[in-house]
Design a protein around this motif. Structure first.
Motif, mmCIF file in Angstrom:
data_model
loop_
_atom_site.group_PDB
_atom_site.id
_atom_site.type_symbol
_atom_site.label_atom_id
_atom_site.label_comp_id
_atom_site.label_asym_id
_atom_site.label_seq_id
_atom_site.Cartn_x
_atom_site.Cartn_y
_atom_site.Cartn_z
ATOM 1 N N PRO A 1 0.811 -1.221 0.000
ATOM 2 C CA PRO A 1 0.000 0.000 0.000
ATOM 3 C C PRO A 1 0.844 1.271 0.000
ATOM 4 O O PRO A 1 1.864 1.350 0.684
ATOM 5 C CB PRO A 1 -0.809 -0.121 1.287
ATOM 6 N N ILE A 2 0.396 2.251 -0.772
ATOM 7 C CA ILE A 2 0.980 3.589 -0.776
ATOM 8 C C ILE A 2 -0.057 4.514 -0.153
ATOM 9 O O ILE A 2 -1.220 4.548 -0.582
ATOM 10 C CB ILE A 2 1.312 4.057 -2.208
ATOM 11 N N LEU A 3 0.364 5.269 0.874
ATOM 12 C CA LEU A 3 -0.556 6.078 1.654
ATOM 13 C C LEU A 3 -0.347 7.571 1.396
ATOM 14 O O LEU A 3 0.779 8.022 1.146
ATOM 15 C CB LEU A 3 -0.359 5.801 3.147
ATOM 16 N N ALA A 4 -1.433 8.330 1.479
ATOM 17 C CA ALA A 4 -1.335 9.788 1.391
ATOM 18 C C ALA A 4 -0.587 10.304 2.612
ATOM 19 O O ALA A 4 -0.930 9.983 3.749
ATOM 20 C CB ALA A 4 -2.725 10.405 1.313
ATOM 21 N N ALA A 5 0.434 11.108 2.390
ATOM 22 C CA ALA A 5 1.262 11.602 3.489
ATOM 23 C C ALA A 5 0.555 12.664 4.314
ATOM 24 O O ALA A 5 0.963 12.940 5.443
ATOM 25 C CB ALA A 5 2.573 12.164 2.950
ATOM 26 N N ALA A 6 -0.519 13.264 3.784
ATOM 27 C CA ALA A 6 -1.296 14.280 4.503
ATOM 28 C C ALA A 6 -2.608 14.472 3.764
ATOM 29 O O ALA A 6 -2.778 14.006 2.634
ATOM 30 C CB ALA A 6 -0.521 15.595 4.597
ATOM 31 N N ASP A 7 -3.544 15.160 4.409
ATOM 32 C CA ASP A 7 -4.794 15.494 3.733
ATOM 33 C C ASP A 7 -4.498 16.328 2.485
ATOM 34 O O ASP A 7 -3.566 17.145 2.475
ATOM 35 C CB ASP A 7 -5.696 16.332 4.648
ATOM 36 N N GLY A 8 -5.286 16.136 1.453
ATOM 37 C CA GLY A 8 -5.079 16.934 0.249
ATOM 38 C C GLY A 8 -6.059 16.588 -0.845
ATOM 39 O O GLY A 8 -7.076 15.930 -0.615
ATOM 40 N N GLN A 9 -5.721 17.028 -2.040
ATOM 41 C CA GLN A 9 -6.551 16.791 -3.211
ATOM 42 C C GLN A 9 -5.672 16.287 -4.346
ATOM 43 O O GLN A 9 -4.555 16.772 -4.547
ATOM 44 C CB GLN A 9 -7.267 18.072 -3.644
ATOM 45 N N VAL A 10 -6.183 15.319 -5.096
ATOM 46 C CA VAL A 10 -5.439 14.747 -6.215
ATOM 47 C C VAL A 10 -5.458 15.747 -7.368
ATOM 48 O O VAL A 10 -6.518 16.079 -7.903
ATOM 49 C CB VAL A 10 -6.057 13.416 -6.667
ATOM 50 N N VAL A 11 -4.271 16.232 -7.748
ATOM 51 C CA VAL A 11 -4.196 17.157 -8.879
ATOM 52 C C VAL A 11 -3.617 16.475 -10.113
ATOM 53 O O VAL A 11 -3.653 17.042 -11.207
ATOM 54 C CB VAL A 11 -3.365 18.415 -8.532
ATOM 55 N N TYR A 12 -3.087 15.273 -9.950
ATOM 56 C CA TYR A 12 -2.638 14.498 -11.108
ATOM 57 C C TYR A 12 -2.658 13.022 -10.763
ATOM 58 O O TYR A 12 -2.229 12.613 -9.680
ATOM 59 C CB TYR A 12 -1.224 14.895 -11.545
ATOM 60 N N ALA A 13 -3.160 12.220 -11.715
ATOM 61 C CA ALA A 13 -3.115 10.761 -11.601
ATOM 62 C C ALA A 13 -2.989 10.213 -13.006
ATOM 63 O O ALA A 13 -3.932 10.265 -13.796
ATOM 64 C CB ALA A 13 -4.371 10.225 -10.911
#
Length: 282
Positions: free
Chosen positions: A194-206
């Motif tokens: 698993p790869i986890l989000a390091a902090a709250d945020g919004q996906v701006v690129y995938a």
């Protein structure tokens, strides 16, 4: 007495020379140009001299009047909108909107793009900024602060805007930060980890449109910080999606890499910084 026939060749030769001389010195007058006007009458006018060929004037590149100004960037050879956005701490959709790009995949060398929000900075969607309340209690009556527990491994570190970054993967660190050679940390692991989000945020690129990063996710946390997660085998979030710290956003892989690993970057206003200085100690 010689016959006139003896002089005939000489006469013909002289006559030919005279005719050729007259032809060579005569001026050719171009034929008149006929113009039939709407009334049906034909008028005749002399032809106008040939017009000089039109000289093409190079058109200025879009935004050229802003070249060199703060908050603007001049496109270089090899640039992509995603790369420009990452290097300036923005999302590519924001750049496309600010610059009214009908096709974000088409930018030109020399074109000048706005890379900062018009009219002042705006916080990233979903990120709440809470002002610090001012105390009205006289200093002599301030209640002493309570003793704090020992910092946890996820305690916010200095200069991280209170985001409290956490490690995005649990594997072994195999490469540290080097501003010239490695703009982040490389963390080893197994395919599918698993790869986890390091902090709250919004996906701006995938996506996989940035060479050297493979399947990549970029999160925007606020106007200061972006994080990037590269070489994944699967992406589990979509652009514009809001994520929470610790949320699984991808699975580790080796897309565009020589081995299974996560390449993790932290960008402060677009500039790569050492993530190890912002992550809790292990």
């Amino acid at each position: 007495m010689r016959s006139l026939f003896h002089f005939r060749p000489l006469v013909l030769t002289a006559l030919s020379v005279a005719l050729l001389s007259a032809c060579s010195t005569s001026v050719r007058i171009p034929a008149p140009v006929e113009d039939r006007n709407p009334s049906g009458r034909t008028t005749t006018s002399a032809p106008s001299p040939s017009a000089a060929p039109a000289v093409e004037v190079a058109q200025p590149m879009p935004g050229s009047e802003n070249a060199g100004k703060p908050g603007f960037y001049t496109v270089q050879r090899g640039d992509t909108l995603t790369r420009i956005a990452l290097d300036n701490g923005q999302g590519w959709r924001d750049l496309a909107r600010w610059n009214q790009l009908s096709n974000p995949d088409v930018i030109e060398v020399g074109q000048v793009l706005r890379v900062s929000p018009p009219g002042g900075a705006v916080e990233a969607p979903g990120v709440v900024v809470r002002p610090i309340a001012q105390s009205t209690t006289p200093s002599s009556q301030v209640t002493p602060p309570k003793s704090e527990p020992a910092p946890s491994v996820n305690q916010p570190t200095a200069n991280d805007d209170g985001l409290g970054f956490i490690w995005p993967a649990n594997g072994v660190l195999i490469a540290g930060f080097d501003e010239a050679k490695n703009k982040g940390l490389d963390i080893a692991g197994k395919a599918g980890d698993p790869i986890l989000a390091a902090a709250d945020g919004q996906v701006v690129y995938a996506g996989a449109g940035l060479r050297g990063y493979g399947n990549l996710i970029i999160l925007k946390h606020n106007n200061t910080f972006l994080t990037a997660y590269a070489h994944n085998q699967a992406l589990l979030v979509k652009e514009d999606q809001k994520v929470r710290k610790g949320q699984k956003i991808a699975e580790m892989g080796k897309s565009d890499a020589d081995r299974v690993k996560l390449h993790f970057e932290v960008r402060r206003q677009g500039k790569p910084v050492d993530p190890a200085k912002l992550l809790p100690a292990r």
